[in-house]
Design a protein around this motif. Structure first.
Motif, PDB file in Angstrom:
ATOM      1  N   LEU A 156       0.829  -1.208   0.000  1.00 24.25           N
ATOM      2  CA  LEU A 156       0.000   0.000   0.000  1.00 24.25           C
ATOM      3  C   LEU A 156       0.863   1.257   0.000  1.00 24.25           C
ATOM      4  CD1 LEU A 156      -2.750  -1.121   2.541  1.00 24.25           C
ATOM      5  CD2 LEU A 156      -3.043  -0.763   0.080  1.00 24.25           C
TER       6      LEU A 156
ATOM      7  N   SER B 179      -6.807   3.395  14.429  1.00 26.77           N
ATOM      8  CA  SER B 179      -6.060   3.807  13.241  1.00 26.77           C
ATOM      9  C   SER B 179      -5.426   5.183  13.397  1.00 26.77           C
ATOM     10  CB  SER B 179      -6.979   3.810  12.019  1.00 26.77           C
ATOM     11  OG  SER B 179      -7.429   2.492  11.735  1.00 26.77           O
TER      12      SER B 179
ATOM     13  N   TYR C  51       0.599   6.593   6.376  1.00 26.73           N
ATOM     14  CA  TYR C  51      -0.520   6.439   7.302  1.00 26.73           C
ATOM     15  C   TYR C  51      -1.357   5.218   6.954  1.00 26.73           C
ATOM     16  CZ  TYR C  51      -5.132   7.104   9.323  1.00 26.73           C
ATOM     17  OH  TYR C  51      -6.308   6.893   9.972  1.00 26.73           O
ATOM     18  N   ILE C  52      -1.675   5.056   5.677  1.00 29.88           N
ATOM     19  CA  ILE C  52      -2.542   3.956   5.248  1.00 29.88           C
ATOM     20  C   ILE C  52      -1.859   2.610   5.456  1.00 29.88           C
ATOM     21  CG2 ILE C  52      -3.615   2.911   3.201  1.00 29.88           C
ATOM     22  CD1 ILE C  52      -4.095   5.893   2.280  1.00 29.88           C
TER      23      ILE C  52
ATOM     24  N   LEU D  84       0.546  10.403   3.537  1.00 28.36           N
ATOM     25  CA  LEU D  84      -0.724   9.690   3.641  1.00 28.36           C
ATOM     26  C   LEU D  84      -0.563   8.205   3.306  1.00 28.36           C
ATOM     27  CD1 LEU D  84      -3.058  12.360   2.003  1.00 28.36           C
ATOM     28  CD2 LEU D  84      -2.896  11.778   4.434  1.00 28.36           C
ATOM     29  N   ALA D  85       0.341   7.903   2.368  1.00 28.67           N
ATOM     30  CA  ALA D  85       0.611   6.504   2.037  1.00 28.67           C
ATOM     31  C   ALA D  85       1.170   5.761   3.246  1.00 28.67           C
ATOM     32  CB  ALA D  85       1.584   6.427   0.858  1.00 28.67           C
TER      33      ALA D  85
ATOM     34  N   ALA E 292      -1.636   1.943   9.252  1.00 28.53           N
ATOM     35  CA  ALA E 292      -2.939   1.656   9.850  1.00 28.53           C
ATOM     36  C   ALA E 292      -3.348   0.210   9.634  1.00 28.53           C
ATOM     37  CB  ALA E 292      -3.997   2.600   9.278  1.00 28.53           C
ATOM     38  N   VAL E 293      -3.007  -0.340   8.461  1.00 29.31           N
ATOM     39  CA  VAL E 293      -3.381  -1.725   8.159  1.00 29.31           C
ATOM     40  C   VAL E 293      -2.463  -2.720   8.865  1.00 29.31           C
ATOM     41  CG1 VAL E 293      -3.519  -3.436   6.310  1.00 29.31           C
ATOM     42  CG2 VAL E 293      -4.440  -1.148   5.952  1.00 29.31           C
TER      43      VAL E 293
END
Length: 244
Positions: free
Chosen positions: A13, A167, A49-50, A46-47, A53-54
């Motif tokens: 991601l 998250s 963060y994503i 943001l990448a 978070a996963v």
């Protein structure tokens, strides 16, 4: 969802969205062509963060061999798990780069400049000076790992009752990477992650792209060695400051 799978998915991601924003900005005839450095650094943050978070609930979301290496030196991660994490991170990074190429294939073909197309996959220095470029990667990754080592979970101080952030706990590292990109990224493109640079660089070498540049292997060691040195130095300083 094992730690190995989590690191693959999280790093996938990260590279899908991080490589995707570079493609969206630098390749011809995209909706965001020439939108600039602010767009790139924001999307990379943001990448992160994503991806974090996963993966965080399952692997700790290292997504970066330099982070795993630094945590191992700091005695916050098992050395025995280090090879497994690094392999997963490279797999995820390479898969992410591959999907970016498939998604933007028409725009790769519409872009005549070879180096621009390679930039979607890997970093390159603004001014080529190996010692200076290496120092840039060391400093950027030092900041990344040193601050990560000092992140703490939110708590109520009088009772030390932990507050579950879910998250939202991934936000600090996203802001950290965003800040590094804005402040320190202009010299080398702030790889600060061996898997993020070398994995997609290998994919670039393997893909059947027309009008493709070379892979700049003489430079490729810098975004690998620099982050490992920076992560190691950050961990050593943390140990010294904590008296360990």
């Amino acid at each position: 969802m094992s730690p190995f799978i989590a690191e693959i998915i999280g790093t996938f991601l990260l590279l899908l969205l991080g490589g995707g924003v570079v493609a969206n900005v630098v390749l011809k005839k995209t909706k965001s062509n020439d939108s600039g450095w602010m767009v790139i650094t924001t999307a990379w943050g943001l990448a992160v963060y994503i991806g974090v978070a996963v993966a965080a609930p399952y692997s700790g979301a290292h997504l970066n061999p330099a982070v795993s290496f630094g945590l191992a030196i700091a005695n916050k991660f098992s050395w025995a798990l280090l090879p497994t994490y690094i392999v997963a991170q490279f797999i995820g990074a390479m898969l992410g780069a591959l999907v970016v190429w498939l998604m933007y294939k028409d725009h790769f073909e519409a872009t005549p400049d070879k180096e621009t197309k390679r930039a979607v996959f890997c970093t390159a220095p603004a001014i080529r000076n190996p010692l200076s470029n290496l120092f840039s990667e060391i400093v950027g990754t030092f900041v990344l790992v040193f601050v990560v080592l000092y992140f703490t979970d939110a708590s109520i101080t009088d009772t030390e009752t932990a507050i579950g952030l879910g998250s939202l706990g991934a936000l600090p590292v996203a802001f950290l990477v965003w800040g590094i990109g804005l402040s320190l990224g202009g010299t080398t493109g702030y790889a600060i992650n061996p898997a993020r640079d070398l994995g997609p660089r290998i994919v670039h070498a393997m893909l059947p792209m027309r009008e493709k540049a070379g892979n700049d292997w003489p430079y490729a060691w810098i975004p690998v060695v620099g982050p490992l040195i920076g992560g190691g130095l950050a961990a050593v300083l943390m140990l010294v400051l904590s008296g360990q």
